[in-house]
Design an enzyme around this catalytic site. Structure first.
Site, PDB file in Angstrom:
ATOM      1  N   CYS A 139      -4.928   2.510   8.207  1.00 29.09           N
ATOM      2  CA  CYS A 139      -5.519   3.547   7.280  1.00 29.09           C
ATOM      3  C   CYS A 139      -6.878   3.602   7.642  1.00 29.09           C
ATOM      4  CB  CYS A 139      -5.398   3.699   5.868  1.00 29.09           C
ATOM      5  SG  CYS A 139      -5.806   5.284   5.181  1.00 29.09           S
ATOM      6  N   HIS A 229       0.364   3.504   5.357  1.00 30.17           N
ATOM      7  CA  HIS A 229       0.108   2.074   4.547  1.00 30.17           C
ATOM      8  C   HIS A 229       1.287   1.465   4.507  1.00 30.17           C
ATOM      9  CE1 HIS A 229      -4.041   2.317   2.762  1.00 30.17           C
ATOM     10  NE2 HIS A 229      -3.699   3.696   2.886  1.00 30.17           N
ATOM     11  N   GLU A 231       1.908  -1.530   3.818  1.00 31.83           N
ATOM     12  CA  GLU A 231       1.721  -2.544   2.507  1.00 31.83           C
ATOM     13  C   GLU A 231       1.933  -1.925   1.292  1.00 31.83           C
ATOM     14  OE1 GLU A 231      -2.553  -0.924   2.572  1.00 31.83           O
ATOM     15  OE2 GLU A 231      -1.028  -1.060   3.948  1.00 31.83           O
TER      16      GLU A 231
END
Length: 299
Positions: A139, A229, A231
């Protein structure tokens, strides 16, 4: 003639030594046994350059974003450390030399901003790249990599992208990640209003989406940016969305769209784990080299 006390002691010592020598394996036997035991591959050392503070939710639920990244990327035996860039924490050149790779996180800051910590991060990225270190940007990290290495970033003309987006790998990505056999759609959680406008020289696009022209890019074999993202999980996304909604930074309808996106598709976290680990740890290149060798032998 009987032996005196010293002679008796010497004789006893010699006898004990003979017994011990008979019981102990030879040096050659020890070496052979050691060679027969498989050794674990050497583990790497990695650093997360965290570019945003932990939210109260993430701190309570996950013990911070550093642990969220470790859950995605860490494997047995590896050493991981976090540096909190907005606080002025960045590795020295001597410290950086000891790491195999770096991960640059997301942030509420703009990658095109000129805050002192952002300028210091840009300078560090350039030094890491010159030193041949592997760098994965996520990001904000994706965007700051682009800026530091010669590209341009800014606000997206299409506004916020929040929720699960379906991104489409390019032919270049299919070649790079050939061992993974990438699908044509790679769902990932997104939360951004900035994007890459112009790639660094010699960089190539690895994925696009309907909203974002550069969802992924790479520069050589050691730098890769991901706009989404990998994660994140749904609860992390919604906790951020609720916080921004309370501050009037996004609209109710945007939060509704984000929630609804999870009903359409789920992020493919296992695929992204393989993609990010594979690039960060240099596995893809080694696998491709092995395949090329096998093809050469077959010819």
């Amino acid at each position: 003639m009987g032996m005196g006390p010293l002679e008796n002691a010497a004789s006893a010592v010699e006898a004990a030594a003979a017994v011990e020598a008979a019981l102990l394996p030879s040096a050659a036997a020890v070496a052979a046994a050691a060679a027969a035991v498989p050794t674990a591959p050497s583990a790497g050392s990695y650093a997360v350059l965290q570019c945003g503070e932990d939210s109260e939710y993430v701190r309570k639920a996950y013990n911070g974003y550093f642990q969220v990244f470790r859950a995605l990327l860490e494997e047995d035996g590896e050493a991981w450390r976090v540096y909190r860039a907005p606080r002025g924490e960045l590795p020295t050149d001597a410290e950086a030399a000891g790491f195999d790779g770096f991960v640059i996180s997301g942030s509420c800051a703009d990658a095109h901003g000129d805050e002192p910590w952002i300028l210091a991060l840009v300078d560090l990225i350039r030094r890491l790249h010159a030193a041949g270190k592997r760098i994965l940007g996520v990001c904000f990290g994706h965007q700051i990599l682009c800026r530091a290495l010669g590209g341009r970033t800014g606000r997206s003309a299409k506004g916020w992208d929040i929720g699960v987006s379906c991104i489409h790998p390019t032919a270049a990505a299919a070649r790079l990640f050939a061992p993974l056999k990438l699908p044509v759609h790679m769902p990932v959680i997104e939360f951004h209003q900035d994007e890459v406008w112009e790639l660094p020289p010699s960089a190539e696009v690895l994925a696009r989406s309907d909203k974002t022209r550069v969802e992924m890019f790479r520069l050589g074999d050691r730098v890769m940016g991901v706009q989404g993202h990998p994660e994140y999980s749904k609860d992390i996304l919604m906790s951020i969305a609720d916080r921004l909604l309370q501050r009037d930074l996004i609209l109710d309808c945007q939060v509704d769209v984000a929630k609804a996106s999870f009903d359409v598709r789920q992020p493919d976290k296992e695929l992204w784990k393989k993609v990010c680990r594979g690039f960060l740890k240099g596995r893809l290149q080694s696998q491709q080299q092995q395949q090329l060798k096998q093809q050469a032998v077959a010819l």
